[in-house]
Design a protein around this motif. Structure first.
Motif, PDB file in Angstrom:
ATOM      1  N   GLU A   2      16.359   1.636  -5.924  1.00  0.00           N
ATOM      2  CA  GLU A   2      16.640   1.165  -7.287  1.00  0.00           C
ATOM      3  C   GLU A   2      15.968   2.051  -8.326  1.00  0.00           C
ATOM      4  OE1 GLU A   2      15.311  -2.854  -7.230  1.00  0.00           O
ATOM      5  OE2 GLU A   2      17.137  -3.628  -6.274  1.00  0.00           O
ATOM      6  N   GLN A   3      14.786   2.603  -7.950  1.00  0.00           N
ATOM      7  CA  GLN A   3      14.062   3.510  -8.848  1.00  0.00           C
ATOM      8  C   GLN A   3      14.583   4.946  -8.753  1.00  0.00           C
ATOM      9  OE1 GLN A   3       9.996   3.126  -7.582  1.00  0.00           O
ATOM     10  NE2 GLN A   3       9.920   0.922  -8.011  1.00  0.00           N
ATOM     11  N   ARG A   4      15.545   5.164  -7.845  1.00  0.00           N
ATOM     12  CA  ARG A   4      16.109   6.498  -7.600  1.00  0.00           C
ATOM     13  C   ARG A   4      15.024   7.494  -7.184  1.00  0.00           C
ATOM     14  NH1 ARG A   4      21.365   6.600  -9.050  1.00  0.00           N
ATOM     15  NH2 ARG A   4      22.081   4.990 -10.517  1.00  0.00           N
ATOM     16  N   HIS A   5      14.073   7.009  -6.398  1.00  0.00           N
ATOM     17  CA  HIS A   5      13.022   7.886  -5.894  1.00  0.00           C
ATOM     18  C   HIS A   5      13.637   8.864  -4.890  1.00  0.00           C
ATOM     19  CE1 HIS A   5       9.285   9.291  -4.127  1.00  0.00           C
ATOM     20  NE2 HIS A   5       8.631   8.676  -5.096  1.00  0.00           N
ATOM     21  N   PRO A   6      13.294  10.153  -4.951  1.00  0.00           N
ATOM     22  CA  PRO A   6      13.955  11.146  -4.097  1.00  0.00           C
ATOM     23  C   PRO A   6      13.468  11.198  -2.653  1.00  0.00           C
ATOM     24  CG  PRO A   6      12.331  12.216  -5.484  1.00  0.00           C
ATOM     25  CD  PRO A   6      12.381  10.780  -5.927  1.00  0.00           C
ATOM     26  N   ALA A  56       0.829  -1.206   0.000  1.00  0.00           N
ATOM     27  CA  ALA A  56       0.000   0.000   0.000  1.00  0.00           C
ATOM     28  C   ALA A  56       0.865   1.259   0.000  1.00  0.00           C
ATOM     29  CB  ALA A  56      -0.927  -0.004   1.210  1.00  0.00           C
ATOM     30  N   ALA A  57       2.026   1.195   0.653  1.00  0.00           N
ATOM     31  CA  ALA A  57       2.927   2.348   0.696  1.00  0.00           C
ATOM     32  C   ALA A  57       3.406   2.719  -0.698  1.00  0.00           C
ATOM     33  CB  ALA A  57       4.111   2.050   1.606  1.00  0.00           C
ATOM     34  N   LEU A  58       3.796   1.719  -1.488  1.00  0.00           N
ATOM     35  CA  LEU A  58       4.271   1.993  -2.843  1.00  0.00           C
ATOM     36  C   LEU A  58       3.157   2.548  -3.720  1.00  0.00           C
ATOM     37  CD1 LEU A  58       6.557  -1.118  -3.482  1.00  0.00           C
ATOM     38  CD2 LEU A  58       7.267   1.240  -2.976  1.00  0.00           C
ATOM     39  N   THR A  59       1.966   2.000  -3.555  1.00  0.00           N
ATOM     40  CA  THR A  59       0.819   2.495  -4.325  1.00  0.00           C
ATOM     41  C   THR A  59       0.514   3.940  -3.965  1.00  0.00           C
ATOM     42  OG1 THR A  59      -0.134   0.280  -4.461  1.00  0.00           O
ATOM     43  CG2 THR A  59      -1.626   2.132  -4.830  1.00  0.00           C
ATOM     44  N   ARG A  60       0.533   4.224  -2.669  1.00  0.00           N
ATOM     45  CA  ARG A  60       0.226   5.586  -2.207  1.00  0.00           C
ATOM     46  C   ARG A  60       1.297   6.572  -2.643  1.00  0.00           C
ATOM     47  NH1 ARG A  60      -3.443   9.025  -1.763  1.00  0.00           N
ATOM     48  NH2 ARG A  60      -3.583  10.281   0.111  1.00  0.00           N
ATOM     49  N   LEU A  61       2.551   6.151  -2.576  1.00  0.00           N
ATOM     50  CA  LEU A  61       3.648   7.048  -2.920  1.00  0.00           C
ATOM     51  C   LEU A  61       3.607   7.445  -4.386  1.00  0.00           C
ATOM     52  CD1 LEU A  61       6.111   8.386  -1.567  1.00  0.00           C
ATOM     53  CD2 LEU A  61       7.477   6.455  -2.329  1.00  0.00           C
ATOM     54  N   ALA A  62       3.022   6.593  -5.214  1.00  0.00           N
ATOM     55  CA  ALA A  62       2.925   6.896  -6.646  1.00  0.00           C
ATOM     56  C   ALA A  62       1.898   7.982  -6.937  1.00  0.00           C
ATOM     57  CB  ALA A  62       2.575   5.626  -7.419  1.00  0.00           C
ATOM     58  N   THR A  63       1.044   8.285  -5.957  1.00  0.00           N
ATOM     59  CA  THR A  63      -0.031   9.262  -6.198  1.00  0.00           C
ATOM     60  C   THR A  63       0.139  10.561  -5.425  1.00  0.00           C
ATOM     61  OG1 THR A  63      -1.423   8.354  -4.418  1.00  0.00           O
ATOM     62  CG2 THR A  63      -1.637   7.364  -6.609  1.00  0.00           C
ATOM     63  N   ILE A  64       1.151  10.629  -4.543  1.00  0.00           N
ATOM     64  CA  ILE A  64       1.354  11.843  -3.752  1.00  0.00           C
ATOM     65  C   ILE A  64       2.796  12.313  -3.898  1.00  0.00           C
ATOM     66  CG2 ILE A  64      -0.433  11.226  -2.077  1.00  0.00           C
ATOM     67  CD1 ILE A  64       1.820  10.427  -0.148  1.00  0.00           C
ATOM     68  N   ALA A 119       5.279  13.067  -1.625  1.00  0.00           N
ATOM     69  CA  ALA A 119       5.815  13.031  -0.257  1.00  0.00           C
ATOM     70  C   ALA A 119       7.315  13.293  -0.288  1.00  0.00           C
ATOM     71  CB  ALA A 119       5.532  11.684   0.395  1.00  0.00           C
ATOM     72  N   GLU A 120       7.769  14.135   0.626  1.00  0.00           N
ATOM     73  CA  GLU A 120       9.198  14.427   0.733  1.00  0.00           C
ATOM     74  C   GLU A 120       9.894  13.511   1.732  1.00  0.00           C
ATOM     75  OE1 GLU A 120       9.577  19.094   0.498  1.00  0.00           O
ATOM     76  OE2 GLU A 120       7.647  18.491   1.330  1.00  0.00           O
ATOM     77  N   LEU A 121       9.143  13.036   2.729  1.00  0.00           N
ATOM     78  CA  LEU A 121       9.694  12.168   3.761  1.00  0.00           C
ATOM     79  C   LEU A 121       8.829  10.927   3.915  1.00  0.00           C
ATOM     80  CD1 LEU A 121      10.485  14.761   6.609  1.00  0.00           C
ATOM     81  CD2 LEU A 121      12.049  13.906   4.865  1.00  0.00           C
ATOM     82  N   MET A 122       9.475   9.808   4.271  1.00  0.00           N
ATOM     83  CA  MET A 122       8.747   8.577   4.574  1.00  0.00           C
ATOM     84  C   MET A 122       9.249   8.027   5.902  1.00  0.00           C
ATOM     85  SD  MET A 122       8.750   4.885   2.572  1.00  0.00           S
ATOM     86  CE  MET A 122       7.556   5.288   1.293  1.00  0.00           C
ATOM     87  N   ILE A 123       8.316   7.771   6.811  1.00  0.00           N
ATOM     88  CA  ILE A 123       8.626   7.041   8.033  1.00  0.00           C
ATOM     89  C   ILE A 123       8.242   5.601   7.764  1.00  0.00           C
ATOM     90  CG2 ILE A 123       8.181   6.817  10.507  1.00  0.00           C
ATOM     91  CD1 ILE A 123       7.277   9.741  10.498  1.00  0.00           C
ATOM     92  N   LEU A 124       9.223   4.714   7.726  1.00  0.00           N
ATOM     93  CA  LEU A 124       9.015   3.361   7.223  1.00  0.00           C
ATOM     94  C   LEU A 124       9.365   2.321   8.281  1.00  0.00           C
ATOM     95  CD1 LEU A 124       8.459   1.478   4.760  1.00  0.00           C
ATOM     96  CD2 LEU A 124      10.894   1.710   4.197  1.00  0.00           C
ATOM     97  N   ASP A 125       8.341   1.597   8.753  1.00  0.00           N
ATOM     98  CA  ASP A 125       8.596   0.484   9.664  1.00  0.00           C
ATOM     99  C   ASP A 125       9.270  -0.639   8.884  1.00  0.00           C
ATOM    100  OD1 ASP A 125       8.445  -0.890  12.137  1.00  0.00           O
ATOM    101  OD2 ASP A 125       6.750  -2.033  11.376  1.00  0.00           O
ATOM    102  N   ARG A 126      10.229  -1.285   9.517  1.00  0.00           N
ATOM    103  CA  ARG A 126      10.975  -2.324   8.805  1.00  0.00           C
ATOM    104  C   ARG A 126      10.193  -3.631   8.704  1.00  0.00           C
ATOM    105  NH1 ARG A 126      17.376  -3.817   9.843  1.00  0.00           N
ATOM    106  NH2 ARG A 126      17.672  -4.860   7.829  1.00  0.00           N
TER     107      ARG A 126
END
Length: 221
Positions: free
Chosen positions: A68-72, A35-43, A45-52
Motif C-alpha cells: 500500500e505504501q508502494r515500498h520497493p 519490528a520488521a517495519l521499524t527496521r525497514l524504515a532505517t535501512i 534493504a533490497e530484499l525481505m525474507i518474510l515469514d507469514r
C-alpha cells in the motif's frame, strides 16, 4: 545486497542469517512484524525474507502495508502452509515469491538470486562490475570503455552475471534465463558461451567459476 530477514523462530532466523552472510549478503534480522517495519524504515534493504506467521503483526499485514505504501523492497514469503491456495493468497498480497517450509537452503539461495536480479533490473538500465558495463535498454556492452561485440547468447550470459551483483549463477539458471530450457544435455552450450565471452572480455578474466556454484562476476562497483 542487503536483506531483511523476518522470522520469529530465533534459531532458524540466526542460522539463516549466518549462512546468508557467508554468501556475501548483508543481513538484518527482525523477530516480529512490527519490528520488521521499524527496521525497514532505517535501512536500505533490497530484499525481505518474510515469514507469514509472525507475532505482533502478521507477515500478511506487513506485506499488505508495504505494498500500500508502494515500498520497493522485494518480498520472499515463507510459510508452513504450502497449498496452492496459500501460495496464491500470498502472491495476491503482493509477495514477489513464495517458499513453503521446510525448504532446501539451495532453493532459498536460488530464489534470492532471481529476486535480486529483478530488483537490480528495476533500479536502472546500466549494470556494471569489474570494469564491465552493459546498458540493458540499448543492449550494448563494454569493458574498460572498449565496445564488445557479443552474440545474443553471450550478451544474455553477461547480463545474468552482472544482474546477480556478485552472486553465483548456476548453469541451470543460465539455461533457464538465456536458453529458456534446462536440458542436461545442453550444459555444454553454457560452457562454450562462457569460454567465448571470457575471450572477448579479455584480461584480467572477470568471471569466476566454482564447482557446485556456477559462475559470477565480482561485486558491482
Amino acid at each position: 545486497m542487503r536483506i531483511l530477514l523476518v522470522e520469529d523462530e530465533r534459531a532458524l532466523a540466526d542460522g539463516l542469517a549466518d549462512g546468508l552472510r557467508r554468501e556475501g549478503y548483508t543481513v538484518d534480522v527482525a523477530y516480529d512484524g512490527a519490528a520488521a517495519l521499524t527496521r525497514l524504515a532505517t535501512i536500505d534493504a533490497e530484499l525481505m525474507i518474510l515469514d507469514r506467521d509472525l507475532p505482533q503483526l502478521s507477515g500478511d499485514a506487513v506485506c499488505r502495508m508495504l505494498r500500500e505504501q508502494r515500498h520497493p523492497v522485494r518480498i520472499l514469503m515463507l510459510t508452513a502452509a504450502g497449498t496452492l491456495d496459500d501460495r496464491v493468497a500470498g502472491l495476491d498480497l503482493g509477495a514477489d515469491d513464495y517458499l513453503p517450509k521446510p525448504f532446501a537452503y539451495v532453493e532459498l539461495l536460488a530464489r534470492l538470486r532471481a529476486l535480486g536480479r529483478r530488483a537490480g533490473g528495476a533500479a536502472g538500465t546500466v549494470l556494471e562490475a569489474a570494469n564491465v558495463r552493459i546498458d540493458t535498454v540499448r543492449r550494448t556492452a563494454e569493458r574498460d570503455g572498449r565496445p564488445l561485440r557479443l552474440t545474443p547468447k553471450e550478451y544474455g550470459v553477461l547480463e545474468s552475471l552482472l544482474a546477480a551483483r556478485g552472486g553465483w549463477v548456476s548453469t541451470d539458471e543460465l539455461l533457464d534465463e538465456v536458453w529458456a530450457h534446462a536440458d542436461e544435455r545442453a550444459r555444454a552450450v553454457v560452457k562454450a558461451a562462457v569460454h567465448t565471452l571470457r575471450r572477448k572480455l579479455g584480461h584480467p578474466d572477470p568471471i569466476e567459476t566454482a564447482p557446485g556454484h556456477g559462475y559470477r562476476i565480482g561485486a558491482a562497483s
